[in-house]
Enzyme design. Structure first.
Site, PDB file in Angstrom:
ATOM      1  N   SER A 108      -4.295  -8.993   3.368  1.00  0.00           N
ATOM      2  CA  SER A 108      -3.471  -8.123   2.530  1.00  0.00           C
ATOM      3  C   SER A 108      -3.842  -6.645   2.574  1.00  0.00           C
ATOM      4  O   SER A 108      -3.155  -5.821   1.981  1.00  0.00           O
ATOM      5  CB  SER A 108      -3.495  -8.618   1.083  1.00  0.00           C
ATOM      6  OG  SER A 108      -2.741  -9.796   0.965  1.00  0.00           O
ATOM      7  N   LYS A 120      -3.775   0.055  -5.857  1.00  0.00           N
ATOM      8  CA  LYS A 120      -2.866  -1.086  -5.897  1.00  0.00           C
ATOM      9  C   LYS A 120      -2.749  -1.568  -7.338  1.00  0.00           C
ATOM     10  O   LYS A 120      -3.743  -1.623  -8.070  1.00  0.00           O
ATOM     11  CB  LYS A 120      -3.427  -2.193  -4.997  1.00  0.00           C
ATOM     12  CG  LYS A 120      -2.560  -3.426  -4.850  1.00  0.00           C
ATOM     13  CD  LYS A 120      -3.235  -4.400  -3.875  1.00  0.00           C
ATOM     14  CE  LYS A 120      -2.412  -5.657  -3.646  1.00  0.00           C
ATOM     15  NZ  LYS A 120      -3.064  -6.555  -2.668  1.00  0.00           N
ATOM     16  N   SER A 145      -0.346  -7.895   1.093  1.00  0.00           N
ATOM     17  CA  SER A 145       0.325  -7.582  -0.154  1.00  0.00           C
ATOM     18  C   SER A 145       0.105  -6.145  -0.639  1.00  0.00           C
ATOM     19  O   SER A 145       0.771  -5.693  -1.579  1.00  0.00           O
ATOM     20  CB  SER A 145      -0.158  -8.537  -1.253  1.00  0.00           C
ATOM     21  OG  SER A 145      -1.543  -8.367  -1.511  1.00  0.00           O
TER      22      SER A 145
END
Length: 544
Positions: free
Chosen positions: A263, A159, A239
């Site tokens: 997330s 990420k 996210s």
């Protein structure tokens, strides 16, 4: 029912999960920041990035991929698509694959599917220009019997809030598009275990604590991430949107996400993959762009439970620079799960969720494997000032990141500095505004009041789970997707989500196991038994 009690503490921070499939789903509030958006997720102001394109992403890799043809790719598909890491390693041991070929395969898929075409997913934000060279080095080390760990030679996406030397770490923000840093602790751990950092995954900008009214999966740098099961009809979750999508679409062997409250669980369940949110402190947070040092944790997102255990093990380690770091067990997390069973294990199933047919079916599978299921009701426990915890932590923690872990060329010292940059570059930097950043900037508290907020939330979160677990002698709690991510977050409890099927509209859902701190091995074991008994994951049709 607790459905409305936690709803809309502040409308940009909490939203309802609404679904018209009355026999398949329930209305469930979210206390997780992965569901901040109050808009229809198809209401996209921006689809493609205005800052990057294929020419930029592939500038240094195109030449290196010239010898990898579509014919070669098609021959390799049965060996690689949806295979777990042990199977990939066996193919390499048997001489059917090499780490170089495996890396080129994933790069070929990314180039074919991810951007600037009718199937584009916008899940990858940057690529490691040295990935193929590193794979060749892994092949040499393998021949010299220097394989260190099951993750050795596996191409992994991180990420893009996790620091890496090879690529900028942007959090999806225009303000950080030149944030070149040292490796984060977990990046170093993965490399020390032999993993290849293939690239960075798109995300909901600033880990979905920025705009408030934007769709999940959007960032200024990466554009709008789309779900491979329904590009503009099914939410990606967030996210860690790009991490979940990239794993689901077989763009990497595995990926890493991060979670404050939902997330990892959200995008993993929305993209029919496995996501583990570990006990806070089990994995280091040093070198990761933060929201909350109280709640943040990285975690693995993978196609299956076995790979999840391998990735968790590869990232573990005590970090003296992380005040919450926990010394991990020397025992590996990737033990043989096939000998385990659920006999005698007691799980709490929420009565409020038993209207969901996928959940009911998952519970039935667990019963068939010997588990005892106890129907429980949700405790009427509030999570007061949850948003303020995030605000107050982020104000300090982001400034600390800028001081200790960001590029020396980054001029920002405070969140207000970033907000000012965004206002000066509003068209590119903030098409959906920066409402949550404004909330962070405006929030203030005394140290004593903040400690009270944190202690109350942790106590209440633990009571939410501990009351039924202790009164019913439960080993764990069963949830759906990220429905109870907020409670797990403030309790600092680990959770793992596993694919449990698809609604009539084709939307993936996950069965989520939650238990007490440092129960990761048990969670992985339970999830593995369920995964093998149910075998619910199906590759997205357009990407197989």
């Amino acid at each position: 029912m607790r459905y409305l009690l936690l709803l809309c503490l502040i409308f940009v921070a909490f939203s309802c999960k609404k679904d018209d499939k009355k026999t398949e789903s329930v209305v469930e509030p979210s206390t997780d920041i992965s569901a901040i958006s109050t808009k229809d997720f198809r209401d996209f102001k921006v689809l493609d990035s205005k800052l990057i394109n294929n020419e930029i992403i592939w500038k240094e890799l195109d030449e290196q991929l010239k010898d990898f043809s579509e014919e070669k790719y098609n021959v390799l598909k049965p060996l690689i698509l949806d295979q777990d890491i042990p199977t990939l390693q066996k193919h390499i041991t048997d001489g059917k694959l090499s780490y170089e070929v495996l890396t080129k395969f994933y790069l070929f898929r990314i180039k074919t599917y991810d951007r600037e075409n009718d199937l584009a997913l916008n899940s990858v934000i940057s690529l490691n220009p040295k990935a193929i060279d590193e794979a060749r080095q892994k092949d040499r080390e393998f021949l010299n019997k220097k394989m260190k760990h099951p993750v050795f030679g596996m191409p992994v996406l991180l990420k893009d809030n996790i620091n890496t030397v090879e690529m900028p770490t942007t959090a999806g923000a225009f303000a950080l598009h030149q944030n070149f840093t040292e490796d984060a602790y977990i990046t170093k751990a993965l490399k020390n275990s032999g993993a290849i950092i293939l690239g960075k995954a798109n995300l909901s900008e600033w880990a979905y604590f920025f705009c408030g009214e934007c769709p999940s999966g959007y960032s200024a740098v990466g554009g709008q991430t789309l779900n491979p099961y329904g590009r503009r009809t099914i939410d990606t979750g967030g996210s860690s949107s790009g991490s979940g999508v990239a794993v689901s679409a077989n763009f990497c062997a595995a990926a890493v996400g991060s979670e404050t409250a939902g997330s990892i669980l959200s995008p993993a369940s929305q993209n029919s993959v496995v996501g583990l949110k570990p006990t806070v402190g089990l994995l280091s947070r040093t070198g990761i762009i933060p929201i909350s040092s109280t709640l943040d944790t990285p975690g693995p997102i993978t196609k299956n439970v076995t790979d999840n255990a391998i990735m968790l093990d590869a990232m573990k380690g005590f970090d003296s620079n992380d005040f919450k770091s926990i010394k991990p067990s020397s025992e590996p997390y990737f033990k043989d799960f096939s000998t385990g069973n659920l006999k005698g294990k007691r799980f709490g199933a929420f009565k409020e969720l038993l209207k969901d047919s996928l959940y009911v079916n998952a519970v039935a599978v667990l019963k068939q494997q010997g588990a005892e299921i106890v129907e429980i009701s949700e405790e009427e426990i509030e999570l007061p000032d949850f948003l303020r915890l995030l605000n107050l932590d982020m104000k300090v923690d982001l400034a600390t990141y800028f001081e200790t872990s960001a590029s020396q060329n980054i001029p920002y010292k405070t969140i207000e500095d970033v907000m000012n940059f965004n206002l000066e570059n509003s068209e590119k930097a903030m098409p959906y505004g920066q409402k949550l950043f404004e909330g962070v900037s405006n929030d203030k508290s005394t140290k004593e009041a903040f400690e009270t907020i944190k202690n109350t939330l942790k106590t209440n979160g633990r009571q939410f789970f501990n009351i039924p677990m202790e009164s019913q002698n439960l080993n764990g709690i069963l949830s759906i997707n990220n429905y109870h991510a907020g409670e797990a977050a403030v309790a600092e409890y680990p959770a793992i989500t596993v694919p449990m099927g698809y609604t009539k509209k084709g939307e993936p859902k996950g069965l989520t196991f939650i238990s007490k701190p440092l129960s990761e091995y048990a969670l992985l074991q339970w999830a593995y038994v369920y995964e093998q008994a149910s075998k619910m994951r199906v590759m997205p049709e357009s990407y197989n």
